[in-house]
Enzyme design. Sequence first.
Site, PDB file in Angstrom:
ATOM      1  N   TYR A 176      -2.117  -1.300  10.394  1.00 22.99           N
ATOM      2  CA  TYR A 176      -2.059  -1.437   8.932  1.00 22.99           C
ATOM      3  C   TYR A 176      -0.717  -0.940   8.391  1.00 22.99           C
ATOM      4  O   TYR A 176      -0.081  -1.582   7.572  1.00 22.99           O
ATOM      5  CB  TYR A 176      -3.218  -0.652   8.332  1.00 22.99           C
ATOM      6  CG  TYR A 176      -3.472  -0.867   6.865  1.00 22.99           C
ATOM      7  CD1 TYR A 176      -4.169  -1.993   6.417  1.00 22.99           C
ATOM      8  CD2 TYR A 176      -3.057   0.060   5.913  1.00 22.99           C
ATOM      9  CE1 TYR A 176      -4.434  -2.181   5.071  1.00 22.99           C
ATOM     10  CE2 TYR A 176      -3.319  -0.112   4.566  1.00 22.99           C
ATOM     11  CZ  TYR A 176      -4.018  -1.241   4.149  1.00 22.99           C
ATOM     12  OH  TYR A 176      -4.284  -1.426   2.794  1.00 22.99           O
ATOM     13  N   SER A 190       0.879  -1.173   0.000  1.00 29.86           N
ATOM     14  CA  SER A 190       0.000   0.000   0.000  1.00 29.86           C
ATOM     15  C   SER A 190       0.913   1.219   0.000  1.00 29.86           C
ATOM     16  O   SER A 190       2.109   1.107   0.324  1.00 29.86           O
ATOM     17  CB  SER A 190      -0.837  -0.019   1.282  1.00 29.86           C
ATOM     18  OG  SER A 190      -1.398   1.248   1.551  1.00 29.86           O
ATOM     19  N   LYS A 206       1.976  -3.214   6.495  1.00 23.41           N
ATOM     20  CA  LYS A 206       2.315  -2.944   5.088  1.00 23.41           C
ATOM     21  C   LYS A 206       3.802  -2.602   4.920  1.00 23.41           C
ATOM     22  O   LYS A 206       4.405  -2.952   3.904  1.00 23.41           O
ATOM     23  CB  LYS A 206       1.427  -1.817   4.530  1.00 23.41           C
ATOM     24  CG  LYS A 206      -0.049  -2.216   4.350  1.00 23.41           C
ATOM     25  CD  LYS A 206      -0.229  -3.425   3.455  1.00 23.41           C
ATOM     26  CE  LYS A 206      -1.662  -3.666   3.030  1.00 23.41           C
ATOM     27  NZ  LYS A 206      -1.867  -4.958   2.345  1.00 23.41           N
TER      28      LYS A 206
HETATM   29  P1  NAD Z   1     -11.694  -6.213  -0.171  1.00 26.49           P
HETATM   30  O1  NAD Z   1     -12.265  -6.105   1.188  1.00 26.49           O
HETATM   31  O2  NAD Z   1     -12.509  -5.789  -1.348  1.00 26.49           O
HETATM   32  O3  NAD Z   1     -11.188  -7.696  -0.449  1.00 26.49           O
HETATM   33  C1  NAD Z   1     -10.436  -8.402   0.494  1.00 26.49           C
HETATM   34  C2  NAD Z   1     -10.681  -9.884   0.306  1.00 26.49           C
HETATM   35  O4  NAD Z   1      -9.829 -10.563   1.245  1.00 26.49           O
HETATM   36  C3  NAD Z   1     -12.128 -10.317   0.601  1.00 26.49           C
HETATM   37  O5  NAD Z   1     -12.597 -11.168  -0.434  1.00 26.49           O
HETATM   38  C4  NAD Z   1     -12.008 -11.072   1.933  1.00 26.49           C
HETATM   39  O6  NAD Z   1     -12.960 -12.134   2.058  1.00 26.49           O
HETATM   40  C5  NAD Z   1     -10.585 -11.596   1.836  1.00 26.49           C
HETATM   41  N1  NAD Z   1     -10.025 -11.919   3.148  1.00 26.49           N
HETATM   42  C6  NAD Z   1     -10.107 -11.202   4.297  1.00 26.49           C
HETATM   43  N2  NAD Z   1      -9.502 -11.855   5.298  1.00 26.49           N
HETATM   44  C7  NAD Z   1      -8.995 -12.995   4.760  1.00 26.49           C
HETATM   45  C8  NAD Z   1      -8.262 -14.086   5.287  1.00 26.49           C
HETATM   46  N3  NAD Z   1      -7.935 -14.142   6.591  1.00 26.49           N
HETATM   47  N4  NAD Z   1      -7.925 -15.097   4.458  1.00 26.49           N
HETATM   48  C9  NAD Z   1      -8.262 -15.054   3.144  1.00 26.49           C
HETATM   49  N5  NAD Z   1      -8.971 -14.058   2.588  1.00 26.49           N
HETATM   50  C10 NAD Z   1      -9.329 -13.044   3.394  1.00 26.49           C
HETATM   51  O7  NAD Z   1     -10.330  -5.369  -0.087  1.00 26.49           O
HETATM   52  P2  NAD Z   1      -9.341  -4.782  -1.211  1.00 26.49           P
HETATM   53  O8  NAD Z   1      -9.438  -3.311  -1.131  1.00 26.49           O
HETATM   54  O9  NAD Z   1      -9.523  -5.463  -2.513  1.00 26.49           O
HETATM   55  O10 NAD Z   1      -7.946  -5.175  -0.538  1.00 26.49           O
HETATM   56  C11 NAD Z   1      -7.088  -6.172  -1.070  1.00 26.49           C
HETATM   57  C12 NAD Z   1      -5.673  -5.858  -0.631  1.00 26.49           C
HETATM   58  O11 NAD Z   1      -5.283  -4.591  -1.167  1.00 26.49           O
HETATM   59  C13 NAD Z   1      -5.486  -5.758   0.885  1.00 26.49           C
HETATM   60  O12 NAD Z   1      -4.249  -6.342   1.251  1.00 26.49           O
HETATM   61  C14 NAD Z   1      -5.445  -4.268   1.120  1.00 26.49           C
HETATM   62  O13 NAD Z   1      -4.737  -3.934   2.297  1.00 26.49           O
HETATM   63  C15 NAD Z   1      -4.739  -3.807  -0.131  1.00 26.49           C
HETATM   64  N6  NAD Z   1      -4.913  -2.406  -0.456  1.00 26.49           N
HETATM   65  C16 NAD Z   1      -6.148  -1.891  -0.656  1.00 26.49           C
HETATM   66  C17 NAD Z   1      -6.274  -0.541  -0.957  1.00 26.49           C
HETATM   67  C18 NAD Z   1      -7.610   0.098  -1.176  1.00 26.49           C
HETATM   68  O14 NAD Z   1      -7.662   1.344  -1.181  1.00 26.49           O
HETATM   69  N7  NAD Z   1      -8.683  -0.651  -1.371  1.00 26.49           N
HETATM   70  C19 NAD Z   1      -5.130   0.270  -1.061  1.00 26.49           C
HETATM   71  C20 NAD Z   1      -3.885  -0.290  -0.854  1.00 26.49           C
HETATM   72  C21 NAD Z   1      -3.790  -1.638  -0.560  1.00 26.49           C
END
Ligand code: NAD
Length: 276
Positions: free
Chosen positions: A171, A158, A175
């Site tokens: 977080y 991130s 990260k």
């Molecule tokens: P999201 O909530 O849409 O999807 C996350 C998925 O992870 C879900 O399907 C959930 O069921 C699954 N999950 C949660 N806990 C789990 C576990 N213990 N085992 C297996 N699966 C699990 O979130 P997203 O925004 O798509 O995030 C995905 C990744 O991207 C994360 O690591 C998040 O930190 C990172 N990220 C997101 C953003 C953002 O702005 N959305 C920015 C930077 C990084």
Amino acid sequence: MRSLNETLSVKQAANPDGRLIDKVVMITGAASGIGREIALTFASEGAMVVIADLDRQAAQRTAAEIDPTGKRALGVAMDVGDEEQVEIGMGQAIQAFGRLDVLVSNAGIQIVGPLVEFEFAKWKKLLSIHLDGAFLTTRAALRQMYKQNSGSIIYMGSVHSKEASPLKAAYVTAKHGLIGLAKVVAKEGAAHGVRANVICPGFVRTPLVEKQIPEQARAFGISEAEVVKNIMLKETVDGEFTTVQDVAEAALFLAAFPSSALTGQSLVVSHGWSMQ
Ligand code: NAD
């Protein structure tokens, strides 16, 4: 209207030189958001995809959307913080497709709150999913990749792998930690043909972020519109959200990169929020 599967088939037919033809990819947390889009993009580039997610039904639904025959897409139930579930899920993937070329360690959650009152149980939960999850899936993937003498591991970092924000101690800590893990995997994996890199997205409007907007509005005593404008997108060059497609393109670039020149790196995709 075309079904998603027809769309993928059409794309694959139009794209016989897909960049991941017959590569086997496991993506954790791929039933939603960023992981889901990476699975769709990789499948359209010819990959066989394993959708690993805590939510078994959603994982299987996503896999069936990609390939209802199950020949090129598999949904597996996996809590990435649970050693046994990771081992079983990885075993199912390798049994189904015979190899593993790419791991995208993407599953993650967000829990916000001031550090002074942050519950220890929540701290441990967040670190377990992000860091134990990355370690356990990496270790399982490396066993197979070392046998093949090739592989690519991509961690979903991130901008918070580089920068800090208030209310996000767990977080930001997790990260930042992923960058350290990727560098070690790059060093240890090199002798076995394995590369490791990190993608660092800015804010993307997935369920994870939609949940944070009202939480942060309450915590800071401001409106949701102000959270978006003055907190989430304040430091970007153009006030825009990063999209799931932007992140999937970056993942494709890293997965398909043809040599070990690109390893141990972190790539920020954030509309200029963070610049190195
Ligand atoms: P999201 O909530 O849409 O999807 C996350 C998925 O992870 C879900 O399907 C959930 O069921 C699954 N999950 C949660 N806990 C789990 C576990 N213990 N085992 C297996 N699966 C699990 O979130 P997203 O925004 O798509 O995030 C995905 C990744 O991207 C994360 O690591 C998040 O930190 C990172 N990220 C997101 C953003 C953002 O702005 N959305 C920015 C930077 C990084």
